[in-house]
Each structure stands twice: as structure tokens, then as C-alpha cells.
Enzyme design. Sequence first.
Site: not given
Ligand code: URA
Length: 235
Positions: A102
Site C-alpha cells: 500500500d
Molecule cells: N497487507 C496490507 O494490508 N497492506 C500491504 O501493503 C501489504 C499487506
Amino acid sequence: MRLDKLLSHAGFGSRRDVKELIKKKLVTVNNEVVRKVNIKVDPDKDIVEVNQKQVIYEENVYFMLNKPDGYLSATIDNKFPVVTDLINGYDHYDLFPVGRLDKDTEGLLIITNDGALNHKLTSPNYEVPKTYYAEIQGKVTEEDVKLFSQGVVLDDGYHTKPGQLKIITSDHLSKIELTITEGKYHQVKRMFKSVDKEVVYLKRIKMGEIKLDESLKLGEFRRLNEIEMNYCHSL
Ligand code: URA
């Protein structure tokens, strides 16, 4: 392969730029000055030099990036910076991130131009474990550890595969490590949401046998080393 393609791929600019280098008699193959653009060379055998410096041709390149907050796991975006912007000096490769973190997640991201490796590290069939360090609002409990070990049901009804949850500290803010073998959208955040908890900080620290090199500051990258490359080839 064609010499101009090789040189272009190795960072000597466009085919037109390469043509200029050849015209200026700066390119040699096995010590002979090249006069034609369209000759073919064998990258494994022929010694190609530009300005008397040997050109090392690599079809695929592999980097580890310590991704900072604020960067999209993408190759292009017109609103936000993207992770490939951080890999300076390798613009001539078609680099992309292996899987997604993310925008606000930090940590280990592999960047490459090798589609086969991307597939192996991210396809659910290979079940490559990914480990995250996270800080969670509220107390993470042994009950959560048990629930995660059985897999939890996400907000869309999906039942996750088992996750290995390790509590580092549990208080009004808890610190944990979670290892999962799949990569659904926002998976870690949604797994905690399923037990009514919120992830306030998330960082990937391991993917398969590749660990985030803690000497890399946020935004820094390095090539994968030989051990890490051997692991990639073993998949
Ligand atoms: N899980 C999440 O919620 N975000 C990420 O960036 C990676 C795994």
C-alpha cells in the site's frame, strides 16, 4: 542479439544515440572497431567495448528497495510518486515492483524486469511466505494468534489461509509480526479489522528467504546479492 539493441539495453541511450557512438568509432567488438549498426553479437562470448570500457550486458536486473511511505507500488502515476522512480540510473530497463505494498506501507519491495520471477513470488500457487512487522491500536491477544492460525474471514467473506501471528509487545499499542502466504488487497489491515483492530503502521520485513536489509534507509535500494539471487533461481 543486435549490437544496437544490446547497447541501448545496457544504458547507452536510444538506437539513434547508439548509431552516433558507432559513427564516432567508439564501439568495438572483440577489439575491432564497429562500422555497421546492425551487426549481431553474442552477449555471452563477444567482448563489446564503448570508449575502451567493457559493456556488461544483463538481460534481467534485481533490486531490493526499502519502500518509504507515500510511494505507489506502480510504474507510472500522474498524481503520486511511484516506487520505480527511486531506482535511479536504471531507466533503460522496464522495471516494475514484485507485488504491491500500500502507499503507506514501508519496507521490502523487490524491483525487477523479470516477469517469471514476479509470477513465482506473487502467485498464490507458490505460497511464498511474506512477513510483516506491524503496530496495532489496542491489545493483540493470544486469542488473535489462535484465530489467525485458523485463517480469518475478511469483510468480503473471503476465508484467508492460516497466518502466523507473533506478539512482540501487547499494550494500548501492540507490536507484532505476521507471516502470510497470500496477498489479497490490504490483507494484513483487513485481517486485523476482522478482529476489530486497526493497523497503524505496516512494514514488510521478509519475502520468502529474502530479508529486508536494515542498512538500507527508507527510499534506498541495492542489488540482490548472490545468496538472494540463488534463492530466486531455486523457486
Ligand atoms: N497487507 C496490507 O494490508 N497492506 C500491504 O501493503 C501489504 C499487506
